[in-house]
Design an enzyme around this catalytic site. Sequence first.
Site, mmCIF file in Angstrom:
data_model
loop_
_atom_site.group_PDB
_atom_site.id
_atom_site.type_symbol
_atom_site.label_atom_id
_atom_site.label_comp_id
_atom_site.label_asym_id
_atom_site.label_seq_id
_atom_site.Cartn_x
_atom_site.Cartn_y
_atom_site.Cartn_z
ATOM 1 N N ASN A 66 -11.191 10.554 -1.007
ATOM 2 C CA ASN A 66 -11.814 11.153 0.182
ATOM 3 C C ASN A 66 -10.907 12.203 0.793
ATOM 4 O OD1 ASN A 66 -13.981 9.208 0.285
ATOM 5 N ND2 ASN A 66 -12.417 7.735 0.954
ATOM 6 N N SER A 121 -3.347 6.252 14.435
ATOM 7 C CA SER A 121 -3.724 7.470 13.721
ATOM 8 C C SER A 121 -4.046 8.587 14.709
ATOM 9 C CB SER A 121 -4.970 7.147 12.889
ATOM 10 O OG SER A 121 -5.580 8.316 12.426
ATOM 11 N N LYS A 181 -9.052 1.651 15.551
ATOM 12 C CA LYS A 181 -7.659 1.981 15.918
ATOM 13 C C LYS A 181 -7.520 2.041 17.441
ATOM 14 C CE LYS A 181 -5.840 2.374 11.810
ATOM 15 N NZ LYS A 181 -4.878 1.375 11.339
ATOM 16 N N ASP A 238 -4.235 -12.773 3.375
ATOM 17 C CA ASP A 238 -5.055 -11.884 4.196
ATOM 18 C C ASP A 238 -4.615 -12.048 5.650
ATOM 19 O OD1 ASP A 238 -7.408 -10.963 5.773
ATOM 20 O OD2 ASP A 238 -8.294 -10.743 3.779
ATOM 21 N N LYS A 267 -9.071 1.970 5.667
ATOM 22 C CA LYS A 267 -8.828 3.305 6.238
ATOM 23 C C LYS A 267 -9.819 4.391 5.827
ATOM 24 C CE LYS A 267 -5.806 4.727 2.479
ATOM 25 N NZ LYS A 267 -4.633 5.446 2.038
ATOM 26 N N TYR A 321 -13.942 3.492 12.030
ATOM 27 C CA TYR A 321 -12.514 3.415 11.694
ATOM 28 C C TYR A 321 -11.674 3.829 12.908
ATOM 29 C CZ TYR A 321 -7.931 4.765 10.004
ATOM 30 O OH TYR A 321 -6.567 4.890 9.876
ATOM 31 N N GLY A 370 0.814 -1.218 0.000
ATOM 32 C CA GLY A 370 0.000 0.000 0.000
ATOM 33 C C GLY A 370 0.846 1.267 0.000
ATOM 34 N N TYR A 371 0.156 2.368 0.216
ATOM 35 C CA TYR A 371 0.802 3.697 0.111
ATOM 36 C C TYR A 371 1.962 3.860 1.108
ATOM 37 C CZ TYR A 371 1.071 8.841 0.613
ATOM 38 O OH TYR A 371 1.488 10.138 0.709
ATOM 39 N N GLY A 373 -18.341 15.268 11.079
ATOM 40 C CA GLY A 373 -17.262 14.581 11.806
ATOM 41 C C GLY A 373 -15.922 15.288 11.742
ATOM 42 N N TYR A 383 -0.099 8.454 13.264
ATOM 43 C CA TYR A 383 0.233 9.299 12.109
ATOM 44 C C TYR A 383 -0.722 10.470 12.036
ATOM 45 C CZ TYR A 383 1.688 4.609 10.380
ATOM 46 O OH TYR A 383 2.183 3.348 10.226
ATOM 47 N N PHE A 384 -0.211 11.608 11.623
ATOM 48 C CA PHE A 384 -1.076 12.744 11.303
ATOM 49 C C PHE A 384 -1.475 12.593 9.819
ATOM 50 C CE2 PHE A 384 -1.775 15.148 15.159
ATOM 51 C CZ PHE A 384 -1.141 14.274 16.023
#
Length: 341
Positions: free
Chosen positions: A198, A125, A153, A59, A85, A149, A11-12, A293, A177-178
């Site tokens: 998003n 997060s 966390k 998985d 996420k 979500y 992933g990223y 939110g 993480y920010f």
Amino acid sequence: MKKILVTGGAGYIGTHTCIELIEAGYKIVVVDNLCNASLEGLKRVRRIVGVDIPFYQVDVRDKVGLTKVFEVHNFDGVIHFAGLKAVGESVEMPIKYYDTNVGGTFILAEVMRDFDCKTFVFSSSATVYGNPKMVPIREDFPLSATNPYGRSKLMIEEFLQDVFVADDAWNIALLRYFNPIGAHKSGLIGENPNGVPNNLIPYISQVAVGKLDKLNVFGGDYDTADGTGVRDYIHVVDLAKGHVKALQALDEPQVLIVNLGTGNGYSVLDMVKAFEKSSGKMVAYKIVDRRAGDIATCYADVSFAKTKLGWQAERELDEMCEDTWRWQSQNPDGFLNETFA
Ligand code: NAD
Ligand code: WQD
């Protein structure tokens, strides 16, 4: 040479962290079910570092599959990125989010315990701070969540702390993480969201590249300098380097909780301006209603990261936007075009 399992490593943040780990001298193995990534990203990582990376399409909820990976490799630790996420999707599909994020972490921890691998770096997060009473946000601020979500966390953080209380041989880092943005300097890898993004920066960059018409700025009446929301954007390469530092700091049993941010807050309109400057493109925008939110302002107190990890973010906003733009403009369709065999 230490060997690290990177879950969600396709992933990223995972791909960028794989590069930093290899450059820091670690051996790595990646597990990913590819639900939000493609093999092309990992191929490009191999191309950047010139090293083969063992990959298993597994998985993290699949105990048998994970066990097989642990039977082949003797891991010194795990960095656990694998998870879902998207905040909005988590409200619509809470079962899927709790199953993947919380359930996946339970299974992973079980397998780690079975193989006596007790060094665990977890992707948490800043969302766990909810709507903070003040900024900058310190690690000891009260925690809360406003969506599934965020709650997943928080639950994982609490679960991992319970694991440590029961067995203090564990060595756990909870990295909060920010807002990660940016991309590797090569322009070969970057954030590749499915469908309409998003998050702010992928949205802005798709406006700049001509894939989307204009940015909807969610709220112009916050109590901030220009009325738009303020966040702590951190370059993904700095974030990745923070993981290497966290692994190095896990030299004795502990639960280490660290903010990974820059300590600087930028508004949505600051980000639009910075991106226009870096890309040379206009980013059309319209101020619309607030997004449910959202909070006004969120940025990190980074003093603990500095003292404990000897780490601080080095890349400034211009570089974050330039690197995002290089990735976006060279890969308007993300990883769709296979460039390397
Ligand atoms: P990403 O979606 O790019 O990476 C997550 C990876 O996990 C993907 O490659 C996906 O295919 C994989 N994955 C998902 N479910 C899996 C499963 N059940 N088994 C195996 N692999 C699975 O997201 P990212 O931005 O790289 O985020 C990585 C982690 O960091 C996530 O846990 C995320 O919650 C957390 N995080 C991200 C941000 C952010 O803004 N990007 C901020 C704070 C925390
Ligand atoms: C940033 C700012 C928006 C999109 C989310 C998650 C958080 C973490 C990071 C994973 C806000 C504004 C956005 C748009 C806009 N992820 N915005 N128009 O909300 O700070 O954090 O991603 O852990 O948990 O909640 O990031 O990029 O969505 O928004 O005006 O189209 O941009 O209102 O002020 P956020 P974001």
